[in-house]
Design a protein around this motif. Structure first.
Motif, PDB file in Angstrom:
ATOM      1  N   LEU A   1       0.833  -1.185   0.000  1.00  0.00           N
ATOM      2  CA  LEU A   1       0.000   0.000   0.000  1.00  0.00           C
ATOM      3  C   LEU A   1       0.875   1.243   0.000  1.00  0.00           C
ATOM      4  N   THR A   2       0.379   2.301  -0.613  1.00  0.00           N
ATOM      5  CA  THR A   2       1.115   3.558  -0.631  1.00  0.00           C
ATOM      6  C   THR A   2       1.261   4.104   0.786  1.00  0.00           C
ATOM      7  N   VAL A   3       2.490   4.432   1.159  1.00  0.00           N
ATOM      8  CA  VAL A   3       2.760   4.977   2.485  1.00  0.00           C
ATOM      9  C   VAL A   3       2.695   6.500   2.410  1.00  0.00           C
ATOM     10  N   ALA A   4       1.782   7.092   3.120  1.00  0.00           N
ATOM     11  CA  ALA A   4       1.579   8.535   3.035  1.00  0.00           C
ATOM     12  C   ALA A   4       1.189   9.098   4.389  1.00  0.00           C
ATOM     13  N   ALA A   5       1.978   8.809   5.403  1.00  0.00           N
ATOM     14  CA  ALA A   5       1.644   9.255   6.756  1.00  0.00           C
ATOM     15  C   ALA A   5       1.491  10.771   6.865  1.00  0.00           C
ATOM     16  N   PRO A   6       2.418  11.571   6.315  1.00  0.00           N
ATOM     17  CA  PRO A   6       2.253  13.035   6.446  1.00  0.00           C
ATOM     18  C   PRO A   6       0.989  13.553   5.768  1.00  0.00           C
ATOM     19  N   LEU A   7       0.655  13.002   4.590  1.00  0.00           N
ATOM     20  CA  LEU A   7      -0.548  13.431   3.885  1.00  0.00           C
ATOM     21  C   LEU A   7      -1.798  13.113   4.705  1.00  0.00           C
ATOM     22  N   VAL A   8      -1.838  11.920   5.272  1.00  0.00           N
ATOM     23  CA  VAL A   8      -2.986  11.516   6.093  1.00  0.00           C
ATOM     24  C   VAL A   8      -3.065  12.376   7.350  1.00  0.00           C
ATOM     25  N   LEU A   9      -1.918  12.541   8.008  1.00  0.00           N
ATOM     26  CA  LEU A   9      -1.891  13.324   9.248  1.00  0.00           C
ATOM     27  C   LEU A   9      -2.397  14.740   9.029  1.00  0.00           C
ATOM     28  N   MET A  10      -1.854  15.423   8.017  1.00  0.00           N
ATOM     29  CA  MET A  10      -2.217  16.813   7.811  1.00  0.00           C
ATOM     30  C   MET A  10      -3.669  16.946   7.347  1.00  0.00           C
ATOM     31  N   ALA A  11      -4.145  16.035   6.499  1.00  0.00           N
ATOM     32  CA  ALA A  11      -5.526  16.101   6.044  1.00  0.00           C
ATOM     33  C   ALA A  11      -6.496  15.906   7.203  1.00  0.00           C
ATOM     34  N   VAL A  12      -6.215  14.919   8.043  1.00  0.00           N
ATOM     35  CA  VAL A  12      -7.076  14.672   9.199  1.00  0.00           C
ATOM     36  C   VAL A  12      -7.042  15.857  10.155  1.00  0.00           C
ATOM     37  N   ALA A  13      -5.845  16.386  10.415  1.00  0.00           N
ATOM     38  CA  ALA A  13      -5.710  17.499  11.351  1.00  0.00           C
ATOM     39  C   ALA A  13      -6.494  18.723  10.891  1.00  0.00           C
ATOM     40  N   VAL A  14      -6.358  19.087   9.613  1.00  0.00           N
ATOM     41  CA  VAL A  14      -7.038  20.285   9.116  1.00  0.00           C
ATOM     42  C   VAL A  14      -8.538  20.044   9.013  1.00  0.00           C
ATOM     43  N   GLY A  15      -8.937  18.850   8.561  1.00  0.00           N
ATOM     44  CA  GLY A  15     -10.358  18.547   8.448  1.00  0.00           C
ATOM     45  C   GLY A  15     -11.066  18.558   9.788  1.00  0.00           C
ATOM     46  N   VAL A  16     -10.430  17.985  10.797  1.00  0.00           N
ATOM     47  CA  VAL A  16     -11.006  17.972  12.137  1.00  0.00           C
ATOM     48  C   VAL A  16     -11.057  19.381  12.718  1.00  0.00           C
ATOM     49  N   SER A  17     -10.009  20.162  12.488  1.00  0.00           N
ATOM     50  CA  SER A  17      -9.978  21.536  12.977  1.00  0.00           C
ATOM     51  C   SER A  17     -11.075  22.368  12.307  1.00  0.00           C
ATOM     52  N   ALA A  18     -11.275  22.161  11.000  1.00  0.00           N
ATOM     53  CA  ALA A  18     -12.324  22.888  10.286  1.00  0.00           C
ATOM     54  C   ALA A  18     -13.708  22.488  10.796  1.00  0.00           C
ATOM     55  N   HIS A  19     -13.874  21.212  11.119  1.00  0.00           N
ATOM     56  CA  HIS A  19     -15.156  20.747  11.659  1.00  0.00           C
ATOM     57  C   HIS A  19     -15.445  21.415  13.000  1.00  0.00           C
ATOM     58  N   ALA A  20     -14.424  21.446  13.867  1.00  0.00           N
ATOM     59  CA  ALA A  20     -14.611  22.078  15.176  1.00  0.00           C
ATOM     60  C   ALA A  20     -14.904  23.565  15.030  1.00  0.00           C
ATOM     61  N   ASP A  21     -14.251  24.219  14.061  1.00  0.00           N
ATOM     62  CA  ASP A  21     -14.501  25.651  13.881  1.00  0.00           C
ATOM     63  C   ASP A  21     -15.903  25.891  13.327  1.00  0.00           C
ATOM     64  N   ARG A  22     -16.404  24.969  12.530  1.00  0.00           N
ATOM     65  CA  ARG A  22     -17.776  25.107  12.025  1.00  0.00           C
ATOM     66  C   ARG A  22     -18.772  25.036  13.177  1.00  0.00           C
ATOM     67  N   LYS A  23     -18.521  24.136  14.122  1.00  0.00           N
ATOM     68  CA  LYS A  23     -19.388  24.037  15.288  1.00  0.00           C
ATOM     69  C   LYS A  23     -19.273  25.304  16.139  1.00  0.00           C
ATOM     70  N   ARG A  24     -18.078  25.892  16.184  1.00  0.00           N
ATOM     71  CA  ARG A  24     -17.903  27.152  16.906  1.00  0.00           C
ATOM     72  C   ARG A  24     -18.753  28.256  16.264  1.00  0.00           C
ATOM     73  N   GLN A  25     -18.738  28.317  14.935  1.00  0.00           N
ATOM     74  CA  GLN A  25     -19.522  29.331  14.243  1.00  0.00           C
ATOM     75  C   GLN A  25     -21.018  29.180  14.534  1.00  0.00           C
ATOM     76  N   GLN A  26     -21.490  27.935  14.527  1.00  0.00           N
ATOM     77  CA  GLN A  26     -22.899  27.701  14.797  1.00  0.00           C
ATOM     78  C   GLN A  26     -23.263  28.121  16.219  1.00  0.00           C
ATOM     79  N   ALA A  27     -22.388  27.795  17.183  1.00  0.00           N
ATOM     80  CA  ALA A  27     -22.651  28.173  18.572  1.00  0.00           C
ATOM     81  C   ALA A  27     -22.668  29.686  18.734  1.00  0.00           C
ATOM     82  N   ILE A  28     -21.752  30.375  18.064  1.00  0.00           N
ATOM     83  CA  ILE A  28     -21.697  31.836  18.137  1.00  0.00           C
ATOM     84  C   ILE A  28     -23.003  32.444  17.621  1.00  0.00           C
ATOM     85  N   GLU A  29     -23.496  31.927  16.490  1.00  0.00           N
ATOM     86  CA  GLU A  29     -24.746  32.450  15.925  1.00  0.00           C
ATOM     87  C   GLU A  29     -25.892  32.290  16.916  1.00  0.00           C
TER      88      GLU A  29
END
Length: 438
Positions: A180-208
């Motif tokens: 299998l293709t080894v791509a730990a940095p790609l997976v790590l960074m994608a998960v980190a940014v995606g999860v952070s964006a999800h949490a920020d979306r929930k922050r925006q909803q709570a603020i509203e």
């Protein structure tokens, strides 16, 4: 996919470390349902985290404001560009799919792997005016990719690097079985940014929601709590940008003071949750409850506004902000030891956010218990009640019963999808992680 053509969608199977599995073939197309089955099998077969990455045409209309933008020099954009370039050299399907330079990449993390970075981290977020829908750039209103798309597995002939860092060397998983293709940095960074964006979306909803509630309440103390939490965003945004560019966090960012403010808010939320649970435990079991009795412990529960509902949104805001902080801490841990970034990342996430999951589940259970209560007629000497009293009781019953709608009181984890829009210049926008459908 939104049209009726049987488009070919390249899909890679990515590992975060050298891993071998049997029974995988490249080049034979499959349906979305078959791909979902494959992800489940891979999650069981392999000890290391395995994800899939698809590439789709970039939609004509896409709300980039929901995501986190990263320029072409960022580690995630570089890893993705390197990965796509090398894959296109060995696969005509990939070359055709990525020829325009503009694509939407969809990384799907199986439920078993998603559980490693938190049970309650990613849950559906229903957009306003779209009942049954979820936020996503690629999926339709039912949460499914159009069935006409055919997914073509791409062999492990390219890799995005086996170690963390923008300059990670290219490497392929060890031979033996199917590599299998080894791509730990790609997976790590994608998960980190995606999860952070999800949490920020929930922050925006709570603020509203909080803004709307405070306009009705005009409560200075709660407004101060709101302001203190909202002020944390700037420090968190700066820290996120620095870490995603692989910089080092400094005291000047103000992240320490932001974390202190969030911890204070979480402490208040914990005390309020304990009082709510105690108040519910003190109610007579199986008996109807008078509205006035209920509003003493849950002020405003019978109205659209009210102190109780504001406390709920403040708790949601604090949790969302702390989830972003936890992602930052996890990325920092992972980058400190680039040899095994995903292990450090998942361990840090799972340990620190357990208390957040427990708080969210506790609040959810309180709302479900409230929604199940039966309201009693007010005690009094009068045998007949006024129209206003009857209307108030009916409205209160309706609003209280609505509290349990859509509340998740378990911690089951689903497959998680992270969508990344890539432009011709190599820059990317990572959208909030969302539950994936087959």
């Amino acid at each position: 996919m939104t049209d009726d053509r049987k488009a070919l969608v390249p899909v890679w199977t990515l590992a975060t470390a050298d891993v071998r599995v049997s029974g995988l073939t490249a080049g034979e197309s499959m349906t979305a349902e078959r791909l979902a089955e494959l992800r489940g099998v891979l999650a069981v077969m392999a000890d290391e985290p395995i994800v899939t990455l698809e590439v789709h045409p970039l939609p004509d209309r896409i709300d980039r404001g929901r995501g986190i933008p990263l320029d072409a020099a960022s580690p995630l954009a570089q890893h993705l560009s390197q990965f796509v370039t090398q894959s296109a050299r060995s696969s005509l399907t990939v070359a055709r799919a990525t020829a325009s330079g503009e694509s939407l990449y969809r990384m799907v993390v199986p439920a078993k792997v998603a559980a490693q970075f938190g049970q309650g981290l990613v849950r559906p977020m229903v957009p306003k005016g779209a009942a049954g829908g979820i936020h996503g750039a690629l999926v339709n209103s039912t949460g499914r990719i159009a069935a006409q798309a055919k997914f073509v597995p791409v062999g492990g002939a390219a890799a995005a690097g086996t170690a963390g860092g923008a300059g990670a060397t290219v490497g392929v998983a060890a031979a033996g079985g199917t590599a299998l293709t080894v791509a730990a940095p790609l997976v790590l960074m994608a998960v980190a940014v995606g999860v952070s964006a999800h949490a920020d979306r929930k922050r925006q909803q709570a603020i509203e929601h909080i803004t709307e509630l405070l306009e009705q309440l005009q409560e200075d103390k709660l407004d101060d709590e709101h302001s203190a939490l909202d002020a944390c965003r700037n420090a968190i945004d700066k820290a996120t940008a620095i870490l995603l560019d692989q910089g080092r966090l400094g005291v000047s960012l103000g992240l320490d003071s932001a974390v202190h403010a969030i911890d204070t808010a979480l402490s208040k939320a914990g005390r309020r949750l304990a009082r709510w649970q105690s108040a519910l435990d003190g109610l007579p079991e199986g008996e109807a409850v008078e509205l006035d009795t209920l509003t003493k412990s849950f002020p405003g529960v019978d109205d659209h506004g009210g102190t109780f509902r504001t406390h709920l949104e403040l708790a949601a805001l604090a949790i969302a902000l702390m989830r972003r902080v936890i992602v930052l801490q996890a990325v920092e841990h992972a980058q400190s030891e680039p040899g095994n970034p995903f292990e450090h990342f998942t361990r840090a996430l799972k340990r620190d956010q357990q208390r957040l999951d427990e708080m969210e589940l506790g609040i959810g259970r309180v709302l479900v218990r409230l929604s199940a209560l039966e309201l009693a007629r007010p005690n009094g000497l009068r045998p007949v009640f006024t129209t206003g009293e009857v209307d108030r009781l009916m409205r209160a019953a309706f609003r209280i019963h609505q509290l349990g709608g859509g509340v998740m009181v378990d911690s089951r984890t689903t497959d998680v999808a992270i969508e990344i829009a890539r432009d011709k210049d190599g820059s990317v926008v990572v959208f909030p992680a969302l539950p994936a459908s087959a």
